[in-house]
Design a protein around this motif. Sequence first.
Motif, mmCIF file in Angstrom:
data_model
loop_
_atom_site.group_PDB
_atom_site.id
_atom_site.type_symbol
_atom_site.label_atom_id
_atom_site.label_comp_id
_atom_site.label_asym_id
_atom_site.label_seq_id
_atom_site.Cartn_x
_atom_site.Cartn_y
_atom_site.Cartn_z
ATOM 1 N N ARG A 244 17.316 -40.079 -12.536
ATOM 2 C CA ARG A 244 17.284 -39.216 -12.881
ATOM 3 C C ARG A 244 16.715 -39.198 -14.539
ATOM 4 N N VAL A 245 16.186 -37.663 -14.999
ATOM 5 C CA VAL A 245 15.380 -37.753 -16.650
ATOM 6 C C VAL A 245 16.183 -37.226 -17.324
ATOM 7 N N LEU A 246 16.441 -37.325 -18.530
ATOM 8 C CA LEU A 246 17.696 -35.935 -19.457
ATOM 9 C C LEU A 246 16.665 -35.074 -19.957
ATOM 10 N N MET A 247 17.435 -34.046 -18.955
ATOM 11 C CA MET A 247 16.796 -33.319 -20.113
ATOM 12 C C MET A 247 17.576 -31.970 -20.736
ATOM 13 N N ALA A 248 17.410 -31.057 -21.938
ATOM 14 C CA ALA A 248 17.668 -30.359 -22.683
ATOM 15 C C ALA A 248 16.983 -29.326 -23.084
ATOM 16 N N ARG A 249 18.305 -28.106 -22.676
ATOM 17 C CA ARG A 249 18.164 -26.520 -23.089
ATOM 18 C C ARG A 249 18.449 -26.523 -24.040
ATOM 19 N N ARG A 250 17.313 -25.745 -24.731
ATOM 20 C CA ARG A 250 17.062 -25.097 -25.588
ATOM 21 C C ARG A 250 18.273 -23.567 -25.807
ATOM 22 N N ARG A 251 19.162 -24.021 -27.028
ATOM 23 C CA ARG A 251 19.983 -22.337 -27.710
ATOM 24 C C ARG A 251 19.118 -21.115 -27.889
ATOM 25 N N ALA A 252 17.961 -21.391 -28.193
ATOM 26 C CA ALA A 252 16.664 -20.161 -28.082
ATOM 27 C C ALA A 252 15.325 -20.478 -28.025
ATOM 28 N N ALA A 253 15.452 -20.269 -26.127
ATOM 29 C CA ALA A 253 13.845 -20.403 -25.953
ATOM 30 C C ALA A 253 13.121 -19.872 -26.691
ATOM 31 N N GLU A 254 11.726 -20.635 -26.016
ATOM 32 C CA GLU A 254 10.274 -19.481 -26.777
ATOM 33 C C GLU A 254 9.535 -19.725 -25.571
ATOM 34 N N GLY A 255 10.060 -18.396 -25.044
ATOM 35 C CA GLY A 255 9.015 -18.050 -24.171
ATOM 36 C C GLY A 255 9.144 -18.046 -22.898
ATOM 37 N N GLU A 256 8.282 -18.867 -22.309
ATOM 38 C CA GLU A 256 8.981 -19.625 -20.985
ATOM 39 C C GLU A 256 9.349 -21.432 -20.753
ATOM 40 N N ILE A 257 9.742 -21.185 -22.663
ATOM 41 C CA ILE A 257 10.074 -22.659 -22.421
ATOM 42 C C ILE A 257 11.493 -23.174 -22.678
ATOM 43 N N SER A 258 12.694 -23.011 -21.279
ATOM 44 C CA SER A 258 13.796 -23.381 -22.006
ATOM 45 C C SER A 258 14.457 -25.189 -22.091
ATOM 46 N N ALA B 53 24.294 -33.315 -29.338
ATOM 47 C CA ALA B 53 25.223 -33.465 -30.457
ATOM 48 C C ALA B 53 24.720 -32.262 -31.616
ATOM 49 N N ASP B 54 23.749 -31.449 -30.724
ATOM 50 C CA ASP B 54 22.879 -31.031 -31.866
ATOM 51 C C ASP B 54 23.004 -29.307 -31.619
ATOM 52 N N ASP B 55 24.268 -28.865 -31.851
ATOM 53 C CA ASP B 55 24.598 -27.616 -30.856
ATOM 54 C C ASP B 55 23.976 -26.575 -31.677
ATOM 55 N N GLU B 56 23.121 -26.443 -33.024
ATOM 56 C CA GLU B 56 22.229 -25.477 -33.380
ATOM 57 C C GLU B 56 21.161 -25.694 -32.360
ATOM 58 N N GLU B 57 19.959 -26.443 -32.117
ATOM 59 C CA GLU B 57 19.314 -26.637 -31.259
ATOM 60 C C GLU B 57 19.302 -26.094 -29.735
ATOM 61 N N LEU B 58 20.627 -26.726 -29.399
ATOM 62 C CA LEU B 58 20.579 -27.251 -27.541
ATOM 63 C C LEU B 58 22.076 -26.474 -27.734
ATOM 64 N N ASP B 59 22.092 -25.699 -26.011
ATOM 65 C CA ASP B 59 23.073 -25.589 -25.885
ATOM 66 C C ASP B 59 23.905 -26.325 -23.729
ATOM 67 N N ALA B 60 22.935 -27.194 -23.976
ATOM 68 C CA ALA B 60 23.200 -27.583 -22.051
ATOM 69 C C ALA B 60 22.084 -28.905 -22.178
ATOM 70 N N ILE B 61 22.724 -29.965 -21.659
ATOM 71 C CA ILE B 61 22.063 -30.895 -21.364
ATOM 72 C C ILE B 61 22.433 -31.174 -20.088
ATOM 73 N N THR B 62 21.350 -32.306 -18.892
ATOM 74 C CA THR B 62 21.440 -32.239 -17.903
ATOM 75 C C THR B 62 20.526 -32.891 -17.390
ATOM 76 N N TRP B 63 20.512 -34.410 -16.170
ATOM 77 C CA TRP B 63 20.339 -35.983 -15.780
ATOM 78 C C TRP B 63 19.537 -35.117 -14.465
ATOM 79 N N ALA B 64 17.981 -34.632 -14.767
ATOM 80 C CA ALA B 64 17.640 -34.602 -13.190
ATOM 81 C C ALA B 64 17.082 -35.427 -12.643
ATOM 82 N N THR B 65 17.223 -34.593 -11.120
ATOM 83 C CA THR B 65 15.726 -35.532 -10.045
ATOM 84 C C THR B 65 14.679 -34.895 -10.233
ATOM 85 N N HIS B 66 13.707 -35.755 -9.003
ATOM 86 C CA HIS B 66 12.999 -35.347 -9.214
ATOM 87 C C HIS B 66 12.627 -34.304 -8.910
#
Length: 141
Positions: free
Chosen positions: A26-40, A103-116
């Motif tokens: 799996r690959v680690l992905m982080a979700r931004r607290r505030a999306a930038e357009g389509e980028i979450s 670890a940085d809850d000002e920048e991120l609100d979630a992380i996940t290990w994603a499959t392909h």
Amino acid sequence: MTTETTAEQKTEKPPVSVAIIVDQGRVLMARRRAAEGEISWVFPGGAIEAGESPEEAAVREVDEETGLKVEAVKALGDRVHPKSGVPMFYVAVRLVGGEARVADDEELDAITWATHSELPGLVPYGLFGPVQEYLDDVLPH
């Protein structure tokens, strides 16, 4: 790396380095607290500080954002991100230790290990070609 200037882009955006962390298929992905357009959902990373290489910045940012200890393996490439206009560096890293967390809850609100197969749902506009090729090679699908 070339930087294009548009009418809307009055100030040059600082370059960002992101880490591609693969562990147990799996690959680690982080979700931004505030999306930038389509980028979450993004790869962990952040601004490259003065005197840092993209590899050093990726390692530091992973620790700051997720608490994981990693080491740089290889640079995968760089580009100006087509959605944000930010100069981006992509670095493959190896997990050395730690438990992934926000670890940085000002920048991120979630992380996940994603499959392909989960990646297109997290990044619907597609990944940077060299990153997609790397993940195609290292993730089961």
